[in-house]
Scaffold this active site. Structure first.
Site, PDB file in Angstrom:
ATOM      1  N   ASP A 357      65.284  59.795  32.920  1.00  0.00           N
ATOM      2  CA  ASP A 357      63.866  60.102  33.064  1.00  0.00           C
ATOM      3  C   ASP A 357      63.379  60.796  31.801  1.00  0.00           C
ATOM      4  O   ASP A 357      64.170  61.410  31.070  1.00  0.00           O
ATOM      5  CB  ASP A 357      63.683  61.026  34.288  1.00  0.00           C
ATOM      6  CG  ASP A 357      62.232  61.307  34.646  1.00  0.00           C
ATOM      7  OD1 ASP A 357      61.326  60.621  34.124  1.00  0.00           O
ATOM      8  OD2 ASP A 357      62.008  62.228  35.451  1.00  0.00           O
ATOM      9  N   HIS A 358      62.100  60.688  31.542  1.00  0.00           N
ATOM     10  CA  HIS A 358      61.500  61.520  30.503  1.00  0.00           C
ATOM     11  C   HIS A 358      61.494  62.981  30.952  1.00  0.00           C
ATOM     12  O   HIS A 358      61.460  63.261  32.153  1.00  0.00           O
ATOM     13  CB  HIS A 358      60.058  61.086  30.242  1.00  0.00           C
ATOM     14  CG  HIS A 358      59.937  59.702  29.685  1.00  0.00           C
ATOM     15  ND1 HIS A 358      58.934  58.829  30.046  1.00  0.00           N
ATOM     16  CD2 HIS A 358      60.702  59.031  28.790  1.00  0.00           C
ATOM     17  CE1 HIS A 358      59.069  57.693  29.399  1.00  0.00           C
ATOM     18  NE2 HIS A 358      60.141  57.784  28.633  1.00  0.00           N
ATOM     19  N   TYR A 547      58.725  62.270  35.798  1.00  0.00           N
ATOM     20  CA  TYR A 547      58.497  61.423  36.972  1.00  0.00           C
ATOM     21  C   TYR A 547      58.420  59.951  36.604  1.00  0.00           C
ATOM     22  O   TYR A 547      57.651  59.185  37.187  1.00  0.00           O
ATOM     23  CB  TYR A 547      57.237  61.861  37.734  1.00  0.00           C
ATOM     24  CG  TYR A 547      57.302  63.285  38.206  1.00  0.00           C
ATOM     25  CD1 TYR A 547      58.379  63.738  38.954  1.00  0.00           C
ATOM     26  CD2 TYR A 547      56.297  64.190  37.865  1.00  0.00           C
ATOM     27  CE1 TYR A 547      58.462  65.063  39.363  1.00  0.00           C
ATOM     28  CE2 TYR A 547      56.374  65.519  38.277  1.00  0.00           C
ATOM     29  CZ  TYR A 547      57.455  65.936  39.034  1.00  0.00           C
ATOM     30  OH  TYR A 547      57.538  67.239  39.444  1.00  0.00           O
ATOM     31  N   HIS A 548      59.236  59.564  35.616  1.00  0.00           N
ATOM     32  CA  HIS A 548      59.309  58.170  35.180  1.00  0.00           C
ATOM     33  C   HIS A 548      60.735  57.650  35.310  1.00  0.00           C
ATOM     34  O   HIS A 548      61.188  56.866  34.468  1.00  0.00           O
ATOM     35  CB  HIS A 548      58.855  58.039  33.718  1.00  0.00           C
ATOM     36  CG  HIS A 548      57.478  58.536  33.448  1.00  0.00           C
ATOM     37  ND1 HIS A 548      57.082  59.066  32.234  1.00  0.00           N
ATOM     38  CD2 HIS A 548      56.384  58.595  34.242  1.00  0.00           C
ATOM     39  CE1 HIS A 548      55.811  59.418  32.303  1.00  0.00           C
ATOM     40  NE2 HIS A 548      55.366  59.148  33.509  1.00  0.00           N
ATOM     41  N   ALA A 549      61.441  58.052  36.329  1.00  0.00           N
ATOM     42  CA  ALA A 549      62.865  57.711  36.441  1.00  0.00           C
ATOM     43  C   ALA A 549      63.072  56.196  36.516  1.00  0.00           C
ATOM     44  O   ALA A 549      62.282  55.472  37.121  1.00  0.00           O
ATOM     45  CB  ALA A 549      63.465  58.382  37.670  1.00  0.00           C
TER      46      ALA A 549
END
Length: 614
Positions: A357-358, A547-549
């Site tokens: 993730d980021h 929240y970009h997993a």
């Protein structure tokens, strides 16, 4: 269906001195819940069930999220095919389309609101941290609760996918699928690179109607630091721009709103069943073919187990967390983990691995003369909401960001046009205690300071997802992110934060009466606010998920032992089963993931059509 917000009364009792629990905010919550908690999609009834006593379909799609809605639309274009779309959540509530109310969706009944496992203790912290992880449990999935950023990623992201063995996934090969979905409405973007954007697609992309007052100055400040004004969706990203969002006339356009609403009730071959939680993929053990699914209709008191069968394929689009969960429950996953839970192993694959993730952190705070002073009253919020209803403009027509994005390359990346840091500026109410819970009370349209966040775009740290050992079916899976476990991640983020502090001395901000200050965090400032040690301490104390997993059902050729699906998104060793969502990304893209997932849905749909329309 009625939308229900989080239990704020309970949360308020746990927070000490958090002004965000003021009666005005709670009164506004009661107002929007009463009048805008329902969904007009609930009027659709004919598509919820197939013909009586007929449980056979050509394709079954599990999950109506960013990819699943696209797939349902595209496959149902073939009139002879019968499609079943199963969604564990409910219909998209009316409140979700109001951009300014996006924070109120978090932790509500349309959010799974997962929690990560404790992260390793930070250098200056004694407690191990867990992070909330919102995921949409609703038609549209996370595109219904996200912040609507439209970022494709970098040309190099997709070229790297192809070079790692994923034939067909280069930038030139995925670009047509980005364009296919898109209805670009920004004249400036279309004038800069018209050949790279689509018009007339289902997904409307453009600016919010209301630009926050400090947007021009922040944009100019980044330009002053050497970042050119660009179209960051043209494949080469280094520079700055006004951000593009998935909105239409100041209203959210989720994947559900873009791809399902225009066809729902019109295509008789598409059947949609909400509140339908799939618990298992039915796989014929002899042929190793997926032939259907088992699911529970949550609206029935008895929670009776139901089955549906697929003549051609089962398509899993449940997202980066729930897609691997469903595969593992169905016997597809790491053999040792499955046997410990007494799950019959159908195929040993590294499902749930490669989770990444980021991550983001902030080192600069901007104080502006152009923003609100103090917390808004219930009357002001209600009036702004009424104004939005009649005009789709005003404070509720955007998400409170300054609508500026910037991409920067640190010394750890040398390829031309390839960034490894992204910046955005978000409004914050200084009166809150800066806990995650505080941001659930007040719409982000109201803020009085601006935080400049740096996002690490190229994380090397990897985590995993495993089934809940106590209750594999009903329990939330174990989410171990392992943020910043790779030392290079911290080094890149330090450089990114150091560059952002150059904003403090820009002429553009000072002439707009914006004052920029370095964040002076107690416990980190012993070595000075410009030292690497300070930034590392700040990162480890204030780091937050992007929240970009992605990555838990990694795409790769058969020779790649870390891969779960092949370049056609077919699960290795299982016939009639594909995974099409963010979980297939072998490496995360340089930017928000919603647009790439929609592209994956478009490309995956085309692959399916080519396979079955010979």
């Amino acid at each position: 269906m009625t939308w229900l917000h989080a239990n704020y009364t309970e949360t308020c009792s746990q927070l000490s001195g958090a002004n965000s629990c003021q009666p005005a905010a709670l009164a506004f919550l009661a107002f929007v819940t009463q009048y805008f908690g329902n969904s007009y999609d609930k009027l659709y009834k004919a598509d919820e069930k197939s013909e009586e006593n007929d449980d056979k379909y050509d394709f079954i799609i599990v999950g109506a999220g960013s990819a699943g809605c696209v797939i349902a639309n595209r496959l149902s274009e073939v009139k002879k095919w019968k499609i079943l779309l199963l969604e564990a959540g409910d219909e998209e509530p009316y409140i979700a389309i109001v951009p300014g109310l996006a924070p109120l969706l978090i932790k509500s009944n349309i959010d799974y609101y997962y929690k990560t496992q404790p992260e390793p203790a930070n250098v200056n912290d004694t407690k191990k941290k867990t992070y909330p992880y919102p995921r949409g449990k609703v038609m549209g999935g996370s595109s219904t609760i996200n912040d609507m950023w439209y970022v494709r990623g970098n040309k190099q992201d997709y070229d790297d996918w192809k070079s790692s063995g994923n034939k067909g996934w280069s930038w030139e090969e995925v670009l047509p699928y980005f364009k296919k979905s898109e209805d670009a409405r920004d004249p400036e973007v279309l004038s800069k690179s018209p050949e790279l954007h689509g018009t007339g697609g289902y997904l409307t992309v453009g600016h919010f109607p209301r630009e926050t007052p400090d947007t021009p100055a922040i944009l100019e400040a980044w330009e002053e630091l050497g970042l050119s004004n660009i179209d960051y969706n043209n494949g080469s990203q280094i520079g700055t721009a006004r951000a593009q969002f998935t909105n239409i006339h100041g209203a959210r356009q989720s994947s559900n709103g873009a791809f399902i609403r225009p066809i729902r009730g019109r295509r008789t071959n598409l059947f949609i069943s909400t509140n339908s939680r799939v618990t298992k993929i039915i796989i014929d053990k002899k042929s190793k073919k997926a032939i259907g699914v088992e699911y529970i209709l949550l609206t029935e008191k008895a929670n009776n187990l139901k089955k549906a069968f697929a003549r051609k394929e089962v398509i899993v689009s449940a997202g980066v967390i729930d897609s691997p969960k469903l595969l593992m429950l169905s016997g597809i996953g790491p053999v040792d983990d499955l046997r410990k839970l007494n799950i019959d192993v159908v195929k040993d694959l590294p499902v749930g691995h490669n989770l990444h993730d980021h991550v983001l952190a902030s080192a600069v705070i901007l104080n502006s003369q152009n923003v609100v002073s103090g917390l808004p009253s219930a009357e002001r919020m209600q009036n702004d909401f009424a104004y939005w209803l009649s005009t789709h403009e005003g404070p509720m027509s955007n998400v409170g960001y300054t609508s500026v994005v910037a991409f920067h390359q640190t010394s750890h990346e040398t390829r031309p046009g390839v960034p490894n840091i992204e910046y955005f500026a978000a409004g914050i109410l200084a009166e809150t205690s800066f806990q995650f819970s505080d941001f659930l009370f007040i719409p982000w349209a109201y803020y009085n300071v601006i935080g400049v966040a740096a996002i690490l775009l190229t994380p090397k740290s990897r985590g995993y997802i495993k089934l809940n050992t106590t209750d594999p079916v009903n329990g939330n899976p174990e989410i171990q992110m392992n943020y910043l476990s790779h030392p290079e991640d911290v080094k890149v983020l330090i450089e990114g934060l150091q560059f952002s502090t150059k904003l403090i001395n820009t002429t553009a901000l000072s002439k707009d009466e914006l004052t920029a200050n370095a964040l002076d965090l107690p416990g980190c400032n012993e070595s000075g606010l410009e030292s690497d040690e300070y930034f590392e301490c700040l990162i480890k104390k204030l780091m937050f998920p992007g929240y970009h997993a992605v990555g838990t059902c990694k795409m790769g050729p058969k020779s790649d032992k870390s891969a779960v699906v092949d370049p056609y998104l077919r699960v290795h060793g299982i016939k009639g089963l594909r995974v099409i969502d963010a979980s297939i990304m072998p490496e995360i893209v340089r930017g928000n993931t919603n647009a790439p997932v929609i592209m994956i849905g478009e490309k995956g749909s085309d692959m399916i059509k080519k396979a079955w329309m010979k």
